[in-house]
Write a protein that holds these residues in place. Structure first.
Motif, mmCIF file in Angstrom:
data_model
loop_
_atom_site.group_PDB
_atom_site.id
_atom_site.type_symbol
_atom_site.label_atom_id
_atom_site.label_comp_id
_atom_site.label_asym_id
_atom_site.label_seq_id
_atom_site.Cartn_x
_atom_site.Cartn_y
_atom_site.Cartn_z
ATOM 1 N N GLY A 5 56.478 44.661 64.316
ATOM 2 C CA GLY A 5 55.146 45.230 64.098
ATOM 3 C C GLY A 5 54.992 45.916 62.757
ATOM 4 N N THR A 6 55.749 45.462 61.764
ATOM 5 C CA THR A 6 55.727 46.049 60.424
ATOM 6 C C THR A 6 54.841 45.202 59.507
ATOM 7 N N LEU A 7 54.073 45.862 58.648
ATOM 8 C CA LEU A 7 53.175 45.149 57.744
ATOM 9 C C LEU A 7 53.504 45.450 56.286
ATOM 10 N N ILE A 8 53.701 44.405 55.506
ATOM 11 C CA ILE A 8 53.769 44.494 54.058
ATOM 12 C C ILE A 8 52.657 43.609 53.509
ATOM 13 N N ALA A 9 51.806 44.165 52.659
ATOM 14 C CA ALA A 9 50.666 43.409 52.141
ATOM 15 C C ALA A 9 50.155 44.055 50.864
ATOM 16 N N SER A 10 49.346 43.329 50.122
ATOM 17 C CA SER A 10 48.581 43.909 49.031
ATOM 18 C C SER A 10 47.137 44.024 49.500
ATOM 19 N N VAL A 11 46.418 44.989 48.953
ATOM 20 C CA VAL A 11 45.054 45.241 49.408
ATOM 21 C C VAL A 11 44.113 45.354 48.215
ATOM 22 N N CYS A 12 42.903 44.874 48.412
ATOM 23 C CA CYS A 12 41.847 45.027 47.423
ATOM 24 C C CYS A 12 40.789 45.946 48.011
#
Length: 298
Positions: free
Chosen positions: A221-228
């Motif tokens: 349930g871990t999230l790695i992401a880039s966000v705008c």
């Protein structure tokens, strides 16, 4: 993101003002009284003042502390990660938000080192230092831009970032830096506007790290992401636009990012991608912005 039995630790870089500060304010309002939110920045005075002000806000629920962190100092990033691992057993939320302010009248080439160090070298260091201590169910987000999709680069540069590992992304960034210093960047296809290669490299770095961790992270349930976060009315962005009628306040922009942080569970479609307002932006979208380059000083 359900509340765990143990207190959570969150950290935001570039958090003295603008979006970074709004992210800290939002986290401090959404997390619990046993949780800790670290507001980081380069100036000791501004960090201390901002942390006190956020802690005193009526809506603040969690503990808020300031930490001096110059993100251009990769050793300092690693040291802070080590401190959090020792003191708290790891970290639950990391939002990499720091950016160097560049004005339209500034020489892009003259500001390149500072811009790259703050936006890219620091992003790589955050991913390398905080990724390994991110607890199961945690969130590691890099604030990027809709201009961070591959299509905004000349097609001949795409192989540098397509399917690249983090080492390859770092090599591409340093090649770009060298080309700027040598006066060969435009010949090689790099746009004059620093923001485009920088944002593409940020998103590529996130994709690289996420590709290595995807199976384990999704299982936990871990999230790695880039966000705008979209267009925001801040001192950094205002000089670049003439029409701010659609711009958001920092608080509103932060809310959309924090919705992704606090969402229960992880949507596999978001993992490793560039996300804006809950939707994934196509990595291959966009087209080179030649008109923007023409408006900039070399």
């Amino acid at each position: 993101m359900t509340s765990p039995a143990t207190p959570r630790t969150a950290l935001v870089t570039g958090a003295n003002q603008g979006l970074g500060r709004a992210l800290v304010e939002g986290l401090a309002a959404r997390l619990g009284p046993d949780d800790l939110v670290l507001l980081t920045g380069r100036s000791p005075e501004r960090v201390a003042s901002a942390a006190r002000e956020v802690a005193a806000r009526p809506g603040t629920r969690s503990r808020v502390e300031g930490r001096v962190l110059d993100v251009t100092d990769t050793a300092a990033i690693a040291a802070l990660a080590g401190e959090l691992r020792t003191a708290h057993g790891g970290v639950d939320i990391v939002i990499s938000n720091a950016i160097a302010r560049v004005l339209p009248e500034d020489s892009q080439a003259a500001r390149a080192d500072e811009f790259i160090d703050v936006s890219n070298t620091a992003t790589h260091a955050v991913l390398r230092s905080f990724g390994p201590i991110l607890r199961p169910g945690g969130r590691l987000l890099v604030v990027a831009s809709a201009l961070g999709t591959l299509g905004y680069l000349d097609p001949k540069l795409h192989p540098l970032f397509e399917g690249a590992g983090l080492d390859q992304v770092e090599y591409a960034v340093e090649s770009w830096r060298t080309a700027i210093h040598n006066g060969t960047a435009q010949e090689a296809g790099w746009p004059r506007w620093l923001n485009i290669p920088s944002k593409v490299a940020q998103v590529a770095a996130v994709r690289a790290v996420a590709a290595e961790r995807r199976t384990r992270d999704l299982a936990e349930g871990t999230l790695i992401a880039s966000v705008c976060p979209g267009m925001i009315d801040t001192a950094t962005s205002r000089p670049w636009f003439t029409d701010f009628s659609g711009a958001q306040t920092p608080a509103r922009a932060a809310a959309a990012v924090l919705d992704l942080v606090t969402l229960d569970g992880v949507d596999p479609a978001h993992y490793g991608e560039l996300v804006q307002f809950g939707k994934v932006l196509d990595w291959h979208a966009g087209a080179p912005l030649t008109e923007q380059d023409a408006l900039l000083k070399p």
